[in-house]
Design a protein around this motif. Structure first.
Motif, PDB file in Angstrom:
ATOM      1  N   SER A 229       1.456   3.749  -3.404  1.00 52.34           N
ATOM      2  CA  SER A 229       0.816   5.059  -3.575  1.00 52.34           C
ATOM      3  C   SER A 229       1.330   5.914  -4.667  1.00 52.34           C
ATOM      4  O   SER A 229       2.244   5.805  -5.145  1.00 52.34           O
ATOM      5  N   LYS A 230       0.514   6.841  -5.316  1.00 51.32           N
ATOM      6  CA  LYS A 230       0.926   7.525  -6.507  1.00 51.32           C
ATOM      7  C   LYS A 230       2.116   8.245  -6.272  1.00 51.32           C
ATOM      8  O   LYS A 230       3.261   8.349  -7.023  1.00 51.32           O
ATOM      9  N   TRP A 231       2.321   9.166  -4.941  1.00 50.62           N
ATOM     10  CA  TRP A 231       3.141   9.901  -4.536  1.00 50.62           C
ATOM     11  C   TRP A 231       4.517   9.240  -4.423  1.00 50.62           C
ATOM     12  O   TRP A 231       5.664   9.719  -4.534  1.00 50.62           O
TER      13      TRP A 231
ATOM     14  N   ASP B 235       0.741  -1.258   0.055  1.00 50.85           N
ATOM     15  CA  ASP B 235       0.061  -0.075  -0.066  1.00 50.85           C
ATOM     16  C   ASP B 235       0.777   1.213   0.162  1.00 50.85           C
ATOM     17  O   ASP B 235       0.717   2.322  -0.832  1.00 50.85           O
ATOM     18  N   GLN B 236       1.897   1.252   0.928  1.00 54.48           N
ATOM     19  CA  GLN B 236       2.730   2.489   1.009  1.00 54.48           C
ATOM     20  C   GLN B 236       3.380   2.673  -0.422  1.00 54.48           C
ATOM     21  O   GLN B 236       3.737   3.625  -0.886  1.00 54.48           O
TER      22      GLN B 236
ATOM     23  N   THR C  27       5.023  11.733   2.749  1.00 50.39           N
ATOM     24  CA  THR C  27       5.691  10.660   1.565  1.00 50.39           C
ATOM     25  C   THR C  27       6.977  10.268   1.974  1.00 50.39           C
ATOM     26  O   THR C  27       7.296   9.217   2.244  1.00 50.39           O
TER      27      THR C  27
END
Length: 124
Positions: A22-24, A18-19, A58
């Motif tokens: 992520s997009k960023w 999940d981490q 992030t």
């Protein structure tokens, strides 16, 4: 040795996916992989549209996971640099492949989205 399965509820590998998915995170890791050590301002400029808060969150998450290192130089104003750790470097190829796939197939995805939207709009 424990067995990790991201398909199992509560597995820490699921949280990691999940981490890093992520997009960023993908974009930060990609930018650091392409250009090496970078300052916060450079990352913010290179990742058009990211807010200062989101970039900070992030970077902290990636640092906590051992994927990015943060170096603070004792200067006024403070000089902070970010770079991929050895562990972070191992993500360069998988993320590059994912990025290349998205660029290669974006036209097909856009067409599929338009077809889906047309179908679902007609059924409303």
């Amino acid at each position: 040795m424990p067995s990790f399965d991201p398909y199992e509820r509560g597995c820490p590998s699921r949280d990691l996916l999940d981490q890093i998915g992520s997009k960023w995170a993908v974009l930060v890791l990609g930018e650091l992989g392409r250009n090496g050590t970078s300052r916060f301002g450079h990352l913010r400029q290179a990742l058009g549209g990211v807010s200062e808060k989101m970039l900070t969150q992030t970077l902290r998450t990636l640092e906590r996971d051992g994927l990015v290192s943060r170096t603070v130089y004792p200067e006024v104003p403070p000089h902070v640099e970010y770079e991929l750790t050895a562990l972070g470097q191992t993500l360069r190829e998988p993320l590059k492949a994912l990025t290349e796939w998205s660029v290669l197939h974006i036209e097909e995805v856009v067409a599929a989205r338009e077809q889906y939207d047309d179908r679902t709009e007609r059924t409303r």
